[in-house]
Scaffold this active site. Structure first.
Site, mmCIF file in Angstrom:
data_model
loop_
_atom_site.group_PDB
_atom_site.id
_atom_site.type_symbol
_atom_site.label_atom_id
_atom_site.label_comp_id
_atom_site.label_asym_id
_atom_site.label_seq_id
_atom_site.Cartn_x
_atom_site.Cartn_y
_atom_site.Cartn_z
ATOM 1 N N GLY A 4 0.805 -1.212 0.000
ATOM 2 C CA GLY A 4 0.000 0.000 0.000
ATOM 3 C C GLY A 4 0.837 1.261 0.000
ATOM 4 N N SER A 5 0.285 2.288 0.661
ATOM 5 C CA SER A 5 0.797 3.646 0.494
ATOM 6 C C SER A 5 2.249 3.854 0.912
ATOM 7 C CB SER A 5 -0.066 4.612 1.285
ATOM 8 O OG SER A 5 -1.412 4.415 0.947
ATOM 9 N N THR A 6 2.818 2.948 1.719
ATOM 10 C CA THR A 6 4.224 3.134 2.078
ATOM 11 C C THR A 6 5.074 3.234 0.816
ATOM 12 O OG1 THR A 6 4.123 0.779 2.488
ATOM 13 C CG2 THR A 6 4.372 2.186 4.386
ATOM 14 N N PHE A 7 4.567 2.614 -0.266
ATOM 15 C CA PHE A 7 5.292 2.638 -1.532
ATOM 16 C C PHE A 7 5.358 4.035 -2.148
ATOM 17 C CE2 PHE A 7 6.869 -0.834 -4.226
ATOM 18 C CZ PHE A 7 7.022 -1.787 -3.240
ATOM 19 N N LYS A 8 4.427 4.894 -1.713
ATOM 20 C CA LYS A 8 4.427 6.249 -2.276
ATOM 21 C C LYS A 8 5.762 6.936 -2.008
ATOM 22 C CE LYS A 8 -0.518 6.890 -2.103
ATOM 23 N NZ LYS A 8 -1.581 7.018 -1.128
#
Lengths: 129, 565
Positions: free
Chosen positions: B280-284
């Site tokens: 999820g968003s940690t990849f942002k």
């Protein structure tokens, strides 16, 4: 004359023989002693291994936490309770003030502090002049 | 006179002859002796000439050496020297059944001491009349004493060694376990099996990078969260961002390596390295680092996030919709999928692939474990993949890979090979992946995501935590399960000089009353990270201090906080 010489030689031979035997027995005893100590050291080392494992088992963080909760009224420290710089503690004994000189070694940090103080005092002197 | 003289002569003659004879005989003795002595000397000379010179015989000093403690397998210790695995001597019980007079009685007594043995089984063994039969391996010292107390001479012991893990479940997945003969079958026990079992090197301890105290703080908090949110699993990591050393690694549910019999595979499964998840968003963080590093966007740019994006069969929505134009820091702080996806399009598919490859997110992690999962990469990297991967869907990686990638984002841009072995020189394995300047911007964004955005529950007061939440729907056959989430939080502290990265992941958490039914990363995983930081920062030597707000001022101004309205 001859007789006394023979007796003397015989006595010396017997005495030295006895001394050597005595020495040999003493050395043997010492060696046995050292071997015994070495064996003991090995046994102790084995015991230490067991005790270290036991210590690790008995002081595993889980156990310490349970003990702490049961017997101590301690809480985890909050950020406010932690002082990063110990010099902030009031009335903290600073130890003997010693001037650096021959044979007196000061920790590097203290030395720097001293020299910077000196510089400052020199600078102020310069300004007053 | 003549006769007299003749007689006299004669007698003197015989006298002289016999005297000569005597002298000669005596001389002969001397000659024989000398000859004998010379023969010996000749023989000795020849012997010395023929034989090799012998070393001089002198009295030797009797040196007594302390015999080494013989162990079959080297110890494993943590970074502070705390014992994690050690070999201890135990006894295994065997019997000589042909010597037993009364097998029934002996069996009855034995079973009363070792209740795990069945009476029928023991009785059958003891009355078999064989010469040797194993009864039980690895008795405790107390059991051994009690068996001795039976006084049955047919019961005998064989010295054996047992692998002991004094901390039990703690760090089980890192350590692994051994079989009954002491062969490593999991974790570092397996990876370093040859080294640990090398007979000549058993006195060398294997020092891991773990800190058992931090390990416990992480395991304890994760366990508590898992129970509270009824998650089916959890994973956690603490990593030293400047060296890549893993300080703690937790995978739940776990097992006790002292007794691996009957442990299910799901418990042995290491979620931190073998499990791969769409995080999820940690990849942002990676997408932003990529865009900022390449100069695709600057902090002052922004994207329109008024409407959900439609790309082929996907609809990209925001979990926290703002329905307006968002600046770059806002996209990160409010975790906008729409904005990030557009940013990824500007970066381009190839460049994104290259960047993620550089971070090692497309190959299995290189770490001292054999349980390493390969990332799940889309077979064809379409435009839609680029967009979804930018916010952490469509590419599944292990938590360890994420942690080492995030470490590189905040430590000034050096990507280190993660390691489980204590090695302060490990930073030398690093390679520069982003500019130090970009890394500074990422630090600011991560801190803002905690102070103003979705990660507020991770803010451990005083420790300047930065981080990013991640909530992903679990991929199932043919799509995503909306009800099943992977909620995670990737935290780093202290943000002004990052030292440690803390990651927490919960598998399928369920909302509770306290979280108002929410089960996203910001609600369930962020508090775990906060508690772990509060508990472990003093142990790791990070001191709390007043935050320098000026560091984040520029970025903060670009974020329009809804609370201010």
């Amino acid at each position: 004359m001859r007789k006394t010489l023979t007796i003397f030689a015989a006595a010396t031979a017997i005495a030295s023989g006895a001394a050597v035997l005595q020495l040999k027995i003493t050395v043997q005893n010492k060696v046995d002693n050292v071997k015994e100590i070495a064996r003991q050291i090995k046994q102790d080392r084995e015991a230490i291994r067991v005790l270290e494992a036991e210590w690790a088992y008995l002081t595993t963080p889980q156990v310490l936490q349970d003990r702490s909760i049961r017997f101590l009224a301690l809480m985890p420290p909050r950020a406010k309770q932690i002082i990063a710089d110990p010099s902030l503690i009031p009335f903290r004994p600073k130890g003997l003030e010693v001037e650096a000189g021959e044979g007196v070694l000061l920790p590097a940090a203290q030395k720097e502090l001293k020299s910077s103080k000196e510089k400052k005092s020199k600078q102020t002197e310069g300004q007053t002049l | 006179m003549n006769t007299v003289s003749a007689y006299h002569n004669m007698t003197t003659e015989t006298h002289r002859r016999s005297a000569i004879e005597i002298a000669r005989n005596r001389l002969m003795i001397g000659v024989v002796l000398f000859c004998f002595a010379f023969l010996i000397m000749i023989g000795r000379t020849i012997e010395l000439g023929v034989s090799a010179p012998k070393p001089r015989v002198t009295a030797t000093r009797q040196v007594v050496t302390v015999p080494e403690v013989q162990i079959a397998r080297a110890d494993i210790v943590d970074r502070n020297g705390e014992i994690l695995a050690t070999n201890l001597e135990t006894a295994s019980l065997y019997a000589v059944p042909k010597d037993i007079k009364d097998p029934q009685e002996a069996a009855r007594q034995l079973v009363s001491i070792l209740p795990e043995l069945s009476y029928a089984d023991v009785e059958a063994k003891l009355s078999s009349g064989k010469k040797f039969v194993w009864l039980k391996r690895k008795l405790t010292p107390r059991q051994k004493w009690e068996v001795n107390a039976i006084g049955e001479p047919a019961f005998q012991f064989e010295r054996e060694e047992e692998r002991i893990y004094p901390h039990g479940r703690l760090a089980a997945h890192v350590l692994g376990y051994v079989d009954v003969d002491g062969n490593g079958l999991g974790g570092v026990e397996h990876f370093f099996d040859a080294k640990l079992g090398d007979k000549s090197r058993t006195s060398e301890q294997l020092q891991l990078s773990l800190d058992i105290r931090v390990q416990y703080a992480l395991a304890d908090e994760l366990q508590a969260a898992m129970r509270a949110y009824q998650a089916i699993g959890g994973a956690g990591l603490v990593m030293d961002v400047s060296t890549g050393e893993v300080i703690a690694m937790v995978s739940l549910p776990d097992y006790d390596p002292n007794n691996v019999r009957g442990v299910a595979d799901t418990e042995k499964f290491n979620r931190a390295t073998k499990g791969v998840y769409e995080l999820g968003s940690t990849f942002k963080t990676f997408t932003f680092a990529n865009a900022l590093d390449d100069g695709v966007v600057s902090m002052e740019d922004g994207y329109d996030a008024t409407k959900p994006l439609r790309i082929s069969r996907f609809l990209i929505r925001d979990d926290h919709p703002k329905e307006r134009y968002l600046t770059v820091p806002e996209i990160f702080t409010f975790s906008s999928n729409i904005g990030t996806a557009q940013m990824a399009l500007d970066i381009g598919t190839e460049r994104q692939q290259e960047f993620l490859g550089e971070l090692g997110l497309l190959q299995p992690a290189n770490v001292e474990l054999t349980e390493v999962g390969a990332p799940l990469v889309p077979p064809v990297w379409r435009k839609s993949s680029t967009m979804t991967i930018s916010y952490g869907h469509g590419l599944a990686v292990s938590p360890l890979q994420l942690a080492s990638g995030i470490s590189a984002m905040v430590n000034g841009g050096r990507l280190m090979t993660p390691t489980l072995v204590h090695n302060p020189e490990n930073w030398q394995t690093g390679k520069q992946v982003i500019a130090p300047d970009t890394s500074r911007k990422i630090r600011q964004l991560l801190r803002m995501a905690v102070t103003k955005g979705t990660g507020g529950r991770a803010d451990a007061v005083g420790y300047r935590v930065g981080g990013k939440t991640g909530t992903a729907e679990k991929a199932i056959a043919g799509g995503y399960a909306r009800k099943k989430l992977i909620s995670s939080f990737m935290g780093v502290f202290p943000m002004d000089d990052p030292q440690y990265a803390v990651f927490a992941l919960l598998d399928e958490p369920k909302g509770t009353k306290e979280t108002f039914g929410y089960r996203s990363g910001g609600w369930v995983a962020a508090p775990v990270v906060r508690n772990v930081i509060l508990r472990s920062a003093p142990l790791l030597g990070v001191s709390p201090k007043q935050e320098d707000a000026g560091l984040y001022q520029d970025v903060a101004l670009l974020i329009e906080d809804k609370k201010k309205k």
